[in-house]
Design a protein around this motif. Structure first.
Motif, PDB file in Angstrom:
ATOM      1  N   PRO A 383      33.097  35.687  41.767  1.00 43.43           N
ATOM      2  CA  PRO A 383      33.639  35.970  40.630  1.00 43.43           C
ATOM      3  C   PRO A 383      33.859  37.441  40.160  1.00 43.43           C
ATOM      4  N   GLY A 384      34.708  38.292  39.488  1.00 44.07           N
ATOM      5  CA  GLY A 384      34.259  39.233  38.737  1.00 44.07           C
ATOM      6  C   GLY A 384      34.611  40.552  39.474  1.00 44.07           C
ATOM      7  N   LYS A 389      39.636  41.121  37.945  1.00 39.11           N
ATOM      8  CA  LYS A 389      39.999  42.457  36.771  1.00 39.11           C
ATOM      9  C   LYS A 389      41.672  42.570  36.750  1.00 39.11           C
ATOM     10  N   VAL A 390      42.222  42.406  37.811  1.00 35.94           N
ATOM     11  CA  VAL A 390      43.697  43.389  37.612  1.00 35.94           C
ATOM     12  C   VAL A 390      44.135  42.322  37.136  1.00 35.94           C
ATOM     13  N   LEU A 391      44.404  40.776  37.814  1.00 38.36           N
ATOM     14  CA  LEU A 391      44.844  39.613  36.824  1.00 38.36           C
ATOM     15  C   LEU A 391      44.695  39.787  35.372  1.00 38.36           C
ATOM     16  N   ASP A 416      43.343  51.236  45.747  1.00 33.70           N
ATOM     17  CA  ASP A 416      42.797  49.976  45.987  1.00 33.70           C
ATOM     18  C   ASP A 416      43.496  49.140  44.808  1.00 33.70           C
ATOM     19  N   VAL A 417      44.144  49.252  43.501  1.00 37.79           N
ATOM     20  CA  VAL A 417      44.277  48.540  42.822  1.00 37.79           C
ATOM     21  C   VAL A 417      45.983  47.890  43.009  1.00 37.79           C
ATOM     22  N   GLY A 418      46.290  48.743  43.736  1.00 40.45           N
ATOM     23  CA  GLY A 418      47.554  49.265  44.205  1.00 40.45           C
ATOM     24  C   GLY A 418      48.038  47.739  45.271  1.00 40.45           C
ATOM     25  N   GLU A 466      33.812  42.582  29.782  1.00 39.12           N
ATOM     26  CA  GLU A 466      33.852  43.603  30.393  1.00 39.12           C
ATOM     27  C   GLU A 466      35.694  43.823  30.490  1.00 39.12           C
ATOM     28  N   VAL A 467      36.281  42.981  30.806  1.00 40.06           N
ATOM     29  CA  VAL A 467      37.819  44.086  30.645  1.00 40.06           C
ATOM     30  C   VAL A 467      38.461  44.173  29.116  1.00 40.06           C
TER      31      VAL A 467
END
Length: 480
Positions: A383-384, A389-391, A416-418, A466-467
């Motif tokens: 988790p985390g 986080k992106v979702l 990395d996000v891509g 956090e998000v």
């Protein structure tokens, strides 16, 4: 030409989208007043400040060709420059040129073209729905016809298919894109009706006036059908019909509507006595066999006709020595009459995601499919992680945003996000070009509901705090 008309013309000249035009008109509502700031615009449109910031950035880039000072300006002050330059042009404006409609323009709005084409690509069946609607039109001089069904039962596809065949005026309410407000609906439908029926002096007309004008132009045998998808996703103040739909209708005017089932207390359509109203509930027991046959037809179509997945599906079936008829029967049963389930599961089988499972081990129903994929992606074990986080960033922002912004909020490398957006969760996200910038949103309301359920089941988890904290920090940095 007054100030607002001038701004609309300039927005068209510079290629602003409908949402950007609305934002510009609100920000510069009068040449004699100070412009609204991002916080005020956020409140006015009920959207995140990040969305306002993104829109304004796109507006500045588009006007930058005419006013290079906007591109030279760093940090704050761009809105003041734009306001000053537009006022200078406004007070020196020449006589406007009246545009004539293009007879070769698209038969339905450009804003919904890609959605309609996607929805009808693998469309199958639903003849019982179209036949029932046609009977309603034949038996009634006007009226409202509503298709009711759970998320994923194919309501949007039914509307898209009808629009593609009949070229009807249409509007698709899309919660995840914030394209679900009455004023946006009216602007779109007004524009469609004016262009189609050549209605002079109608730029500010309300819907009842527009319908009356169109009805007066219809010849014998002609009908106006306006198709509206996803009334359940409409966002507006309580107290009136959704989208301010009229309580009375002229003859030969019909609305084809779709929505998910209402909860008790939710707004419903109210009409005057004598206005015909009919609902077709796809969940009704009398449609079970029709739904099952349409589901099976869809599965057979993908197996035998769809070039993207037919080979992978046939290999999976043959490697397990399963008869194709048994595969169709079992997957149809597991789908629980949900086309969105098939949209995900059939490609997953074809790509080899379920090579370790038997036919009986495939998930039952759409929600179990989402949960199964969540587990298979390691979301429960770790988790985390960045994927999660992106979702949740996409869930919290709620409007299309670029990879760069997601990476900035997550404080992670954009590459990395891509990879998460283009690889790990690509089936669940909608990618769209927003003024030359590729942006992402959650694809379907059913997956949005699933993510919200995750959040509500464990709202104290650190990742949610956090998000939201990172979103707040990102917005503060953008305002600095």
């Amino acid at each position: 030409m007054d100030w607002q008309e001038f701004l609309r013309r300039e927005s068209g000249i510079h290629g602003l989208s409908m949402e950007q035009t609305d934002t510009l008109l609100a920000a510069l509502f009068s040449p004699d007043n100070f412009p609204l700031n991002q916080a005020q615009l956020s409140i006015k449109f009920s959207i995140a400040e990040a969305t306002v910031s993104q829109r304004m950035g796109q507006i500045y880039r588009k006007f930058g060709k005419s006013f290079p000072q906007l591109l030279d300006q760093k940090g704050a002050g761009k809105l003041d420059i734009l306001c000053t330059k537009l006022k200078e042009k406004y007070y020196q404006q020449p006589e406007p040129v009246v545009a004539t409609p293009d007879p070769n323009s698209s038969p339905y709005p450009e804003e919904f073209r890609s959605l309609i084409e996607e929805k009808i690509r693998r469309f199958c069946g639903r003849e019982f729905v179209f036949n029932t609607f046609q009977q309603f039109i034949t038996e009634n001089p006007h009226g409202y016809f509503t298709i009711v069904g759970d998320a994923g039962m194919g309501k949007s596809s039914i509307v898209a298919k009808y629009v593609s065949e009949h070229k009807s005026p249409c509007y698709f309410n899309i919660l995840v894109e914030r394209r679900n407000r009455p004023e946006l609906f009216l602007k779109s439908i007004r524009r469609q009706l004016i262009d189609r029926y050549q209605l002079p002096n109608s730029e500010d007309a309300d819907l009842p006036t527009l319908l009356a004008k169109v009805a007066g132009k219809l010849t014998a045998g002609d009908r106006l059908v306006i198709a509206i998808d996803a009334l359940d996703e409409v966002e507006q103040e309580p107290g009136e019909n959704l989208l301010h739909l009229p309580t009375t209708l002229p003859d030969n005017v019909y609305f084809l509507l779709t929505r998910r089932p209402y909860n008790l207390g939710q707004r419903r359509l109210t009409v005057s006595p004598g206005v015909p109203v009919k609902e077709l509930d796809l969940r009704d027991n009398k449609y079970v066999n029709d739904n099952q046959e349409d589901i099976k037809e869809y599965i057979r179509f993908v197996i035998n006709t769809d070039s993207d997945y037919q080979n992978g599906l046939k290999n999976w079936i043959q490697s397990r020595s399963i008869a194709e008829t048994d595969f169709v029967e079992q997957v149809a049963k597991k789908s629980e009459n949900n086309f969105m389930y098939l949209r995900y599961v059939l490609p997953a089988i074809a790509k080899g995601d379920y090579n370790d499972l038997s036919l009986k081990q495939l998930p039952d129903g759409l929600r179990q499919y989402y949960q199964s994929h969540w587990v298979r992606m390691g979301m429960e074990a770790k988790p985390g992680q960045l994927m999660e986080k992106v979702l949740y960033i996409l869930l919290e922002i709620g409007t299309p945003i670029p990879c760069e912004m997601i990476a900035g909020i997550a404080k992670m490398d954009e590459c990395d996000v891509g990879k998460v957006l283009e690889d790990k969760w690509v089936e669940y996200l909608k990618k769209q070009d927003v003024d030359g910038e590729m942006c992402y949103t959650i694809y379907h309301a059913s997956f949005l509901d699933f993510l919200k359920g995750k959040r509500e089941m464990d709202s104290k988890r650190k990742i949610f705090k956090e998000v939201n904290q990172r979103i707040a920090e990102y917005l503060e940095e953008g305002m600095a």
